[in-house]
Design a protein around this motif. Structure first.
Motif, PDB file in Angstrom:
ATOM      1  N   GLY A  39       0.803  -1.206   0.000  1.00 15.96           N
ATOM      2  CA  GLY A  39       0.000   0.000   0.000  1.00 15.96           C
ATOM      3  C   GLY A  39       0.839   1.260   0.000  1.00 15.96           C
ATOM      4  O   GLY A  39       2.000   1.265   0.430  1.00 15.96           O
ATOM      5  N   THR A  40       0.213   2.332  -0.507  1.00 12.72           N
ATOM      6  CA  THR A  40       0.848   3.655  -0.498  1.00 12.72           C
ATOM      7  C   THR A  40      -0.087   4.717   0.082  1.00 12.72           C
ATOM      8  O   THR A  40       0.335   5.843   0.314  1.00 12.72           O
ATOM      9  CB  THR A  40       1.241   4.083  -1.931  1.00 12.72           C
ATOM     10  OG1 THR A  40       0.063   4.157  -2.752  1.00 12.72           O
ATOM     11  CG2 THR A  40       2.230   3.101  -2.543  1.00 12.72           C
ATOM     12  N   HIS A  41      -1.343   4.374   0.295  1.00 11.83           N
ATOM     13  CA  HIS A  41      -2.327   5.305   0.840  1.00 11.83           C
ATOM     14  C   HIS A  41      -1.904   5.705   2.256  1.00 11.83           C
ATOM     15  O   HIS A  41      -1.475   4.856   3.045  1.00 11.83           O
ATOM     16  CB  HIS A  41      -3.701   4.633   0.859  1.00 11.83           C
ATOM     17  CG  HIS A  41      -4.837   5.535   1.162  1.00 11.83           C
ATOM     18  ND1 HIS A  41      -5.097   5.998   2.431  1.00 11.83           N
ATOM     19  CD2 HIS A  41      -5.810   6.069   0.356  1.00 11.83           C
ATOM     20  CE1 HIS A  41      -6.175   6.767   2.400  1.00 11.83           C
ATOM     21  NE2 HIS A  41      -6.630   6.824   1.159  1.00 11.83           N
ATOM     22  N   PRO A  42      -2.027   6.997   2.614  1.00 12.55           N
ATOM     23  CA  PRO A  42      -1.597   7.433   3.951  1.00 12.55           C
ATOM     24  C   PRO A  42      -2.233   6.650   5.096  1.00 12.55           C
ATOM     25  O   PRO A  42      -1.605   6.457   6.138  1.00 12.55           O
ATOM     26  CB  PRO A  42      -2.027   8.910   3.984  1.00 12.55           C
ATOM     27  CG  PRO A  42      -2.076   9.334   2.564  1.00 12.55           C
ATOM     28  CD  PRO A  42      -2.502   8.128   1.783  1.00 12.55           C
ATOM     29  N   GLY A  43      -3.454   6.187   4.892  1.00 13.95           N
ATOM     30  CA  GLY A  43      -4.116   5.433   5.946  1.00 13.95           C
ATOM     31  C   GLY A  43      -4.121   3.941   5.726  1.00 13.95           C
ATOM     32  O   GLY A  43      -4.819   3.208   6.449  1.00 13.95           O
ATOM     33  N   ALA A  44      -3.373   3.476   4.742  1.00 13.09           N
ATOM     34  CA  ALA A  44      -3.426   2.049   4.404  1.00 13.09           C
ATOM     35  C   ALA A  44      -2.083   1.550   3.875  1.00 13.09           C
ATOM     36  O   ALA A  44      -2.008   0.924   2.822  1.00 13.09           O
ATOM     37  CB  ALA A  44      -4.532   1.801   3.382  1.00 13.09           C
ATOM     38  N   THR A  45      -1.025   1.854   4.603  1.00 12.23           N
ATOM     39  CA  THR A  45       0.310   1.376   4.252  1.00 12.23           C
ATOM     40  C   THR A  45       0.859   0.567   5.414  1.00 12.23           C
ATOM     41  O   THR A  45       0.843   1.038   6.560  1.00 12.23           O
ATOM     42  CB  THR A  45       1.254   2.545   3.934  1.00 12.23           C
ATOM     43  OG1 THR A  45       0.729   3.293   2.839  1.00 12.23           O
ATOM     44  CG2 THR A  45       2.641   2.035   3.556  1.00 12.23           C
ATOM     45  N   PHE A  46       1.335  -0.637   5.112  1.00 17.62           N
ATOM     46  CA  PHE A  46       1.814  -1.536   6.158  1.00 17.62           C
ATOM     47  C   PHE A  46       3.148  -2.138   5.743  1.00 17.62           C
ATOM     48  O   PHE A  46       3.378  -2.418   4.564  1.00 17.62           O
ATOM     49  CB  PHE A  46       0.796  -2.662   6.403  1.00 17.62           C
ATOM     50  CG  PHE A  46      -0.582  -2.176   6.733  1.00 17.62           C
ATOM     51  CD1 PHE A  46      -0.922  -1.848   8.032  1.00 17.62           C
ATOM     52  CD2 PHE A  46      -1.539  -2.041   5.739  1.00 17.62           C
ATOM     53  CE1 PHE A  46      -2.202  -1.382   8.337  1.00 17.62           C
ATOM     54  CE2 PHE A  46      -2.810  -1.579   6.030  1.00 17.62           C
ATOM     55  CZ  PHE A  46      -3.150  -1.251   7.338  1.00 17.62           C
ATOM     56  N   CYS A  47       4.001  -2.356   6.743  1.00 20.59           N
ATOM     57  CA  CYS A  47       5.281  -3.018   6.492  1.00 20.59           C
ATOM     58  C   CYS A  47       5.105  -4.520   6.620  1.00 20.59           C
ATOM     59  O   CYS A  47       4.569  -5.013   7.621  1.00 20.59           O
ATOM     60  CB  CYS A  47       6.344  -2.528   7.467  1.00 20.59           C
ATOM     61  SG  CYS A  47       7.974  -3.275   7.181  1.00 20.59           S
ATOM     62  N   CYS A  48       5.544  -5.238   5.601  1.00 21.75           N
ATOM     63  CA  CYS A  48       5.435  -6.697   5.551  1.00 21.75           C
ATOM     64  C   CYS A  48       6.830  -7.307   5.651  1.00 21.75           C
ATOM     65  O   CYS A  48       7.733  -6.917   4.909  1.00 21.75           O
ATOM     66  CB  CYS A  48       4.783  -7.142   4.248  1.00 21.75           C
ATOM     67  SG  CYS A  48       3.143  -6.445   3.979  1.00 21.75           S
ATOM     68  N   ARG A  49       6.984  -8.280   6.538  1.00 21.86           N
ATOM     69  CA  ARG A  49       8.276  -8.943   6.723  1.00 21.86           C
ATOM     70  C   ARG A  49       8.126 -10.429   6.391  1.00 21.86           C
ATOM     71  O   ARG A  49       7.315 -11.130   7.005  1.00 21.86           O
ATOM     72  CB  ARG A  49       8.773  -8.762   8.156  1.00 21.86           C
ATOM     73  CG  ARG A  49      10.075  -9.491   8.485  1.00 21.86           C
ATOM     74  CD  ARG A  49      10.651  -9.014   9.805  1.00 21.86           C
ATOM     75  NE  ARG A  49      11.155  -7.640   9.664  1.00 21.86           N
ATOM     76  CZ  ARG A  49      11.585  -6.906  10.699  1.00 21.86           C
ATOM     77  NH1 ARG A  49      11.532  -7.398  11.935  1.00 21.86           N
ATOM     78  NH2 ARG A  49      12.038  -5.689  10.493  1.00 21.86           N
ATOM     79  N   LEU A  50       8.915 -10.889   5.432  1.00 21.40           N
ATOM     80  CA  LEU A  50       8.869 -12.289   4.999  1.00 21.40           C
ATOM     81  C   LEU A  50      10.178 -12.985   5.361  1.00 21.40           C
ATOM     82  O   LEU A  50      11.268 -12.490   5.047  1.00 21.40           O
ATOM     83  CB  LEU A  50       8.653 -12.371   3.484  1.00 21.40           C
ATOM     84  CG  LEU A  50       8.725 -13.775   2.857  1.00 21.40           C
ATOM     85  CD1 LEU A  50       7.550 -14.633   3.329  1.00 21.40           C
ATOM     86  CD2 LEU A  50       8.743 -13.684   1.332  1.00 21.40           C
ATOM     87  N   TYR A  51      10.055 -14.156   6.007  1.00 24.40           N
ATOM     88  CA  TYR A  51      11.193 -15.021   6.279  1.00 24.40           C
ATOM     89  C   TYR A  51      11.081 -16.276   5.413  1.00 24.40           C
ATOM     90  O   TYR A  51      10.023 -16.918   5.375  1.00 24.40           O
ATOM     91  CB  TYR A  51      11.221 -15.467   7.737  1.00 24.40           C
ATOM     92  CG  TYR A  51      11.548 -14.399   8.758  1.00 24.40           C
ATOM     93  CD1 TYR A  51      12.868 -14.165   9.137  1.00 24.40           C
ATOM     94  CD2 TYR A  51      10.538 -13.652   9.368  1.00 24.40           C
ATOM     95  CE1 TYR A  51      13.180 -13.206  10.107  1.00 24.40           C
ATOM     96  CE2 TYR A  51      10.831 -12.693  10.325  1.00 24.40           C
ATOM     97  CZ  TYR A  51      12.156 -12.475  10.695  1.00 24.40           C
ATOM     98  OH  TYR A  51      12.454 -11.521  11.640  1.00 24.40           O
ATOM     99  N   VAL A  52      12.154 -16.648   4.736  1.00 22.52           N
ATOM    100  CA  VAL A  52      12.227 -17.903   3.982  1.00 22.52           C
ATOM    101  C   VAL A  52      13.636 -18.474   4.110  1.00 22.52           C
ATOM    102  O   VAL A  52      14.600 -17.721   4.284  1.00 22.52           O
ATOM    103  CB  VAL A  52      11.887 -17.717   2.486  1.00 22.52           C
ATOM    104  CG1 VAL A  52      10.445 -17.307   2.287  1.00 22.52           C
ATOM    105  CG2 VAL A  52      12.826 -16.724   1.842  1.00 22.52           C
ATOM    106  N   PRO A  53      13.800 -19.791   3.993  1.00 26.00           N
ATOM    107  CA  PRO A  53      15.139 -20.376   3.998  1.00 26.00           C
ATOM    108  C   PRO A  53      15.915 -19.944   2.755  1.00 26.00           C
ATOM    109  O   PRO A  53      15.320 -19.722   1.690  1.00 26.00           O
ATOM    110  CB  PRO A  53      14.871 -21.883   3.988  1.00 26.00           C
ATOM    111  CG  PRO A  53      13.461 -22.045   4.444  1.00 26.00           C
ATOM    112  CD  PRO A  53      12.745 -20.826   3.956  1.00 26.00           C
ATOM    113  N   PRO A  54      17.241 -19.817   2.838  1.00 25.92           N
ATOM    114  CA  PRO A  54      18.044 -19.440   1.668  1.00 25.92           C
ATOM    115  C   PRO A  54      17.849 -20.367   0.477  1.00 25.92           C
ATOM    116  O   PRO A  54      17.942 -19.928  -0.677  1.00 25.92           O
ATOM    117  CB  PRO A  54      19.483 -19.492   2.192  1.00 25.92           C
ATOM    118  CG  PRO A  54      19.356 -19.273   3.665  1.00 25.92           C
ATOM    119  CD  PRO A  54      18.068 -19.930   4.057  1.00 25.92           C
ATOM    120  N   SER A  55      17.557 -21.640   0.731  1.00 23.05           N
ATOM    121  CA  SER A  55      17.353 -22.591  -0.361  1.00 23.05           C
ATOM    122  C   SER A  55      16.054 -22.322  -1.128  1.00 23.05           C
ATOM    123  O   SER A  55      15.834 -22.922  -2.185  1.00 23.05           O
ATOM    124  CB  SER A  55      17.347 -24.028   0.173  1.00 23.05           C
ATOM    125  OG  SER A  55      16.377 -24.184   1.187  1.00 23.05           O
TER     126      SER A  55
END
Length: 587
Positions: free
Chosen positions: A119-135
């Motif tokens: 999101g880019t909206h001032p009231g609708a932007t969230f930080c998403c964090r993804l974890y995955v194995p290097p493989s």
């Protein structure tokens, strides 16, 4: 898990800091937007970040003739039957054990961690964090291209995807913003884990997340339109790409859908926001991205393709600012030149697409699945707008392929809520490959709803009423199909084929686009159809709408409608929280 083994701990905020944890390779912001942020930039540009992720995934890559990366996954669709969330499902120790395995991996395993913004909206932007194995860096490589660079803020949502777990399970803690994806390597699981929570969080804020495409249409309109009839923002059109495959640039006098020049001296340019709700394979993406054959100064541009949110102020917040996750099966350059150009750009990431010797790509090859995909960059798609948010929305379309429905019908707020709850669509290879092609019902055409579905219908009606939003049901299939679809007993369809007009009539892209364009121009005339119980068009410039009268293709049409209404009503009554006025508005 807590000491009692029955309650989750606050996971998202208790995980180790990925910027300092020795077992985590962190991919954060780019450039120097937030030099004092908790998580400073890790790469100078997005391109540098993508290149690093691609290098980590090199062992899984087949390089295409276009210079792009192609990957093959073991899982090729979402695993809905293995998905549960703590709001709608009663979690037990087994569910929390799945969560604990994901948490333990973050604490102990070597993992990649990538932060991006949805999101880019001032009231609708969230930080998403993804974890995955290097493989499984290929998941991170594709996923990162869908979203915007982080600005260094703390994560709102966290997903841990561990494809090498033996048991497949997707478990969501919505209020904590945490998702564990175990035993699946499908990129779509990573994407939807965040978009699901994006929609949930904005519903909590008074809006409603929608599985919908959005577009901006700029048209010339006269016929009595005055300054008092339109918003000041309607005085000129938003930017469109005149070089796109769907927007011409040579004409000075705009034409209507039949090719007639619009020369009304009182005409003016007007921008119309449109939303399209429908599952894959119903035409949602096609209509969202279509340029409507408009010529300058008119034009149309796609704003969002998949998930957005209707907010209480009438704006529509987009979600994916970096790229799009598009289907590629049978992609043809002649039919979709803009999309084909983006998919064949070296910035694309292909998933489960047939690639032969020398990197030759065959988009008709379904050796792995019919649900072939590509992550493309918005910047490479000519029909995509520069922004992902709509300032306002005028029209919302429910796309159906029910052959008892006309090409288009207009809905009042209660009827619109009925259409929302019915969610009549077609199952696709992206959802359940074994049921692909079957007629199905999915509330809001959104399989990612969290919370009581009846509440979604009530919220939708409230927003439609408060925003004075015009809603329509749009049939993109055909009328008078021989079996009338799976929505009703085929015995109630009557004898189809006796009409002088023939046994059925297809509704093609040309007809649907004509309807959308003329609605934007406000040149469609309506009357109430007492049999159907809805308003239907009597005149659409450029379209012989009289040829699409459903009753001409179905004998015993009234009996078929009665059967359909009864079945629909029974379905609506199954939702405990749904307002009675909506149930009584069934059509």
């Amino acid at each position: 898990m807590s000491e009692t083994g029955s309650e989750p701990r606050p996971i998202r905020t208790s995980l180790p800091d990925p910027t300092t944890a020795s077992n985590i390779q962190y991919f954060g912001g780019v450039g120097s937007e937030q030099p004092k942020s908790p998580h400073p930039e890790t790469h100078s540009t997005d391109t540098a970040l993508f290149d690093d992720l691609r290098r980590l995934a090199i062992d899984d890559e087949t390089t295409t003739e276009f210079g792009s990366a192609a990957y093959v996954s073991e899982f090729r669709s979402r695993t809905a039957e293995k998905t549960a969330n703590a709001v709608d499902d009663q979690f037990d120790d087994t569910d929390y054990a799945h969560i604990d395995r994901a948490v333990s991996a973050v604490e102990n395993r070597q993992l990649l961690c990538i932060d991006r913004l949805v999101g880019t909206h001032p009231g609708a932007t969230f930080c998403c964090r993804l974890y995955v194995p290097p493989s499984y860096a290929r998941i991170a490589h594709a996923w990162a291209k869908l979203f915007e660079p982080t600005d260094g803020r703390e994560p709102d949502f966290v997903t841990v995807q561990l494809p090498d777990e033996q048991e497949t399970a997707i478990r969501i803690l919505p209020d904590d913003g945490f998702t564990a994806v175990l035993g699946s390597d499908y990129t779509g699981e990573a994407k939807k884990s965040f978009l699901r929570l994006f929609m949930y969080r904005l519903k909590q804020a008074g809006g409603l997340g929608l599985h919908a495409g959005s577009k901006r249409v700029c048209v010339q309109t006269g016929s009595g339109l005055t300054a008092s009839d339109s918003d000041p923002a309607d005085s000129d059109c938003g930017s469109t790409d005149s070089d796109s495959d769907t927007t011409a640039s040579s004409a000075t006098d705009p034409t209507d859908s039949s090719g007639e020049i619009i020369s009304d001296p009182s005409s003016k340019l007007r921008t119309v926001g449109q939303l399209f709700m429908g599952l894959s394979a119903t035409g949602k993406s096609t209509l969202t991205a279509h340029g409507c054959w408009l010529e300058e100064p008119e034009g149309a541009e796609m704003v969002q393709d998949d998930v957005c949110a209707l907010l209480p102020d009438g704006s529509v917040a987009g979600s994916e600012g970096g790229g799009l996750y598009v289907k590629t099966i049978d992609l043809d350059a002649a039919e979709q030149p803009g999309l084909h150009a983006a998919v064949t750009d070296d910035s694309a990431v292909l998933e489960n697409v047939g690639v032969g010797e020398g990197g030759s790509v065959d988009f008709t090859d379904d050796r792995y699945t019919r649900n072939t995909r590509a992550v493309i960059r918005r910047s490479e798609l000519p029909s995509a707008s520069d922004d992902i948010d709509l300032e306002g929305v005028d029209h919302l379309f429910f796309i159906t392929r029910n052959p008892l429905m006309p090409p288009v019908a207009k809905l009042d707020p209660e009827q619109a809520a009925v259409a929302f709850m019915l969610g009549e669509s077609i199952e696709t290879s992206a959802g359940d490959p074994e049921r692909a092609g079957e007629h199905i019902r999915v509330v809001g055409t959104n399989p990612f709803i969290i919370g009581p579905e009846g509440d979604e219908g009530n919220r939708f009606r409230a927003l439609v009423e408060s925003l004075d939003l015009e809603c329509f049901v749009l049939n993109t299939g055909s009328i008078g199909n021989r079996d009338c679809g799976d929505m009703v007993d085929s015995s109630d369809c009557g004898d189809i084929g006796d009409s002088e007009l023939g046994g059925s009539k297809d509704i093609g892209v040309k007809e649907s686009v004509t309807i959308l364009t003329e609605l934007a121009r406000d040149r469609v005339e309506w009357e109430r159809d007492d049999q159907l119980g809805l308003a239907v068009p009597t005149a659409v410039p450029g379209l012989a709408i009289e040829d699409y009268r459903v009753a001409d293709y179905v004998t015993e049409y009234e009996r078929a409608l009665e059967s359909l209404r009864a079945e629909r009503r029974a379905y609506l009554e199954s939702f405990d929280h749904l307002d009675e006025a909506i149930i009584n508005a069934v059509y």
